[in-house]
Design an enzyme around this catalytic site. Sequence first.
Site, mmCIF file in Angstrom:
data_model
loop_
_atom_site.group_PDB
_atom_site.id
_atom_site.type_symbol
_atom_site.label_atom_id
_atom_site.label_comp_id
_atom_site.label_asym_id
_atom_site.label_seq_id
_atom_site.Cartn_x
_atom_site.Cartn_y
_atom_site.Cartn_z
ATOM 1 N N GLU A 177 -3.645 9.445 11.835
ATOM 2 C CA GLU A 177 -2.224 9.105 11.931
ATOM 3 C C GLU A 177 -1.427 10.245 12.566
ATOM 4 O O GLU A 177 -0.502 9.998 13.337
ATOM 5 C CB GLU A 177 -1.658 8.740 10.555
ATOM 6 C CG GLU A 177 -2.317 7.552 9.888
ATOM 7 C CD GLU A 177 -2.444 6.309 10.754
ATOM 8 O OE1 GLU A 177 -1.574 6.074 11.630
ATOM 9 O OE2 GLU A 177 -3.418 5.568 10.567
ATOM 10 N N HIS A 203 -1.436 9.998 16.254
ATOM 11 C CA HIS A 203 -0.475 9.037 16.814
ATOM 12 C C HIS A 203 0.873 9.701 17.120
ATOM 13 O O HIS A 203 1.541 9.334 18.086
ATOM 14 C CB HIS A 203 -0.243 7.867 15.845
ATOM 15 C CG HIS A 203 -1.244 6.774 15.958
ATOM 16 N ND1 HIS A 203 -1.401 6.016 17.096
ATOM 17 C CD2 HIS A 203 -2.143 6.299 15.057
ATOM 18 C CE1 HIS A 203 -2.350 5.119 16.903
ATOM 19 N NE2 HIS A 203 -2.826 5.274 15.666
#
Length: 171
Positions: free
Chosen positions: A144, A147
């Site tokens: 994550e 990202h």
Amino acid sequence: MALRTIVQDGDPILKKVCRPVTKFDDRLATLLDDMHETLLDANGLGLAGPQVGMMRRLFVCLDERDKPEEVPADYQEKFIDFVNPEIEYLSEETDEQYEGCLSFPGHNGAVVRSKSVKIKAQDRTGAWFELEADGMLARCIQHENDHLNGVTIMDRATHFYEDDYPEDNEE
């Protein structure tokens, strides 16, 4: 709470670097709550801001560290909200595993990640915290966090599941 649309492969937002969160208010709390609901609905482990169209440095992960093996019917999933996260330490010891991504459905890439991570982040109120994680939570945090920097499994994967395991049409 509301379900958010998950940004899919090909959207340029997935390749952009996110901006820091500067306001810790009801809008942020609503966004994080919506991300929790969206993550559960999509049956994922983590979800980052750009995956729901928000170019802010934040992501959420399911926290399954204390989840019982036999889950009672009234079990409430736990989440960790990471706002303005900073990776402070990545172990030298690594592991290659297949991972998927809600923004790239059907693509399972072999990705090498550190086995453990130490991260510093703010919660939804702006309070700073530190967390050390290993296993799946460490992998989720790294995925994550990527990202937020415009990096996806399509960039990280050494190869994809489909490359190793062609569909088996035999019985």
